[in-house]
Design an enzyme around this catalytic site. Structure first.
Site, PDB file in Angstrom:
ATOM      1  CG  ASN A  83     -27.350   9.734 -13.992  1.00 16.36           C
ATOM      2  OD1 ASN A  83     -26.836  10.697 -13.436  1.00 16.36           O
ATOM      3  ND2 ASN A  83     -28.657   9.524 -13.973  1.00 16.36           N
ATOM      4  CB  ILE A  91     -23.696   5.568 -19.706  1.00 17.81           C
ATOM      5  CG1 ILE A  91     -22.260   5.102 -19.442  1.00 17.81           C
ATOM      6  CG2 ILE A  91     -23.849   7.047 -19.373  1.00 17.81           C
ATOM      7  CD1 ILE A  91     -21.239   5.721 -20.389  1.00 17.81           C
ATOM      8  CB  CYS A  92     -28.992   6.434 -17.554  1.00 23.22           C
ATOM      9  SG  CYS A  92     -30.614   7.174 -17.863  1.00 23.22           S
ATOM     10  CG  LEU A  93     -25.441  11.154 -21.610  1.00 19.97           C
ATOM     11  CD1 LEU A  93     -25.733  12.244 -20.589  1.00 19.97           C
ATOM     12  CD2 LEU A  93     -23.944  11.109 -21.912  1.00 19.97           C
TER      13      LEU A  93
END
Length: 207
Positions: A83, A91-93
């Protein structure tokens, strides 16, 4: 930046600095160039993960309409995680996107990013290569993530076989980080990594 936003950031900054939970989690934050819009964070890799023992630096940009929009956060320290982009550190959040609400804070964000290190979501990857490795060859993912932690984040252990393969590519004129990236993508197969690098097996559009 509006005065109210600055006051909010100042209060949250102090909250991070004095939080027992933050200190127990080995998380730090500081100003960059004495600016309340540019911050630098540091999070420790969680125990019992391949990131354990590493210190990961974050670049944090606070938008003018904070806290109604989330801070923009990326990893400065290179990391191998589904992620988090191994190239850009993005960041993939969800918390940093659609799930952000104004009641959240810098403390919330820092703790959530640290939790992400121990709870990857490979079905929603930021880095598709890492996500595929996580699902198809999990043991290789763990070793690769540990190697990146050791090499880039000051982790405590070494993987001599991986280090030796990087040295071989460096002796061929390949930069260290590029060699690490290609070997990681190719599951540390030196032959296929060398072929990819020097174009003997890849078509001209292969990236």
């Amino acid at each position: 930046m509006a005065d109210l936003a600055v006051l909010r950031i100042q209060r949250e900054f102090q909250e991070v600095m004095t939080s027992d939970e933050i200190m127990r989690s080995s998380i730090k934050i500081e100003l960059v160039n004495d600016s309340w819009t540019e911050l630098r964070g540091e999070i420790a890799g969680p125990p019992d993960t391949p990131y354990e023992g590493g210190k990961f630096v974050l670049d944090i940009k606070v938008p003018p309409n904070y806290p109604f929009s989330p801070p923009r956060v990326r990893f400065v320290t290179a990391i191998w995680h589904p992620n988090i982009s191994s190239v850009t550190g993005n960041i993939c959040l969800d918390l940093l996107k659609d799930n952000w609400v104004a009641a959240m804070s810098l403390r919330t964000m820092l703790l959530s990013v640290q939790v992400l290190l121990g709870s990857p979501e490979p079905d929603d990857p930021q880095d598709a290569v890492v996500g595929r490795q996580f699902k198809s060859n999990h043991q290789m993912f763990l070793l690769t993530a540990q190697h990146w932690t050791n090499a880039c984040a000051g982790g405590p252990h070494s993987l001599p076989d991986f280090d030796a393969k990087i040295e071989q590519l460096k002796n061929m004129g390949v930069g260290e980080h590029f060699a690490r990236s290609v070997l990681s993508k190719e599951n540390w197969n030196l032959q296929t990594s060398t072929a990819w690098l020097f174009g003997t097996m890849a078509n001209p559009t292969h990236t």
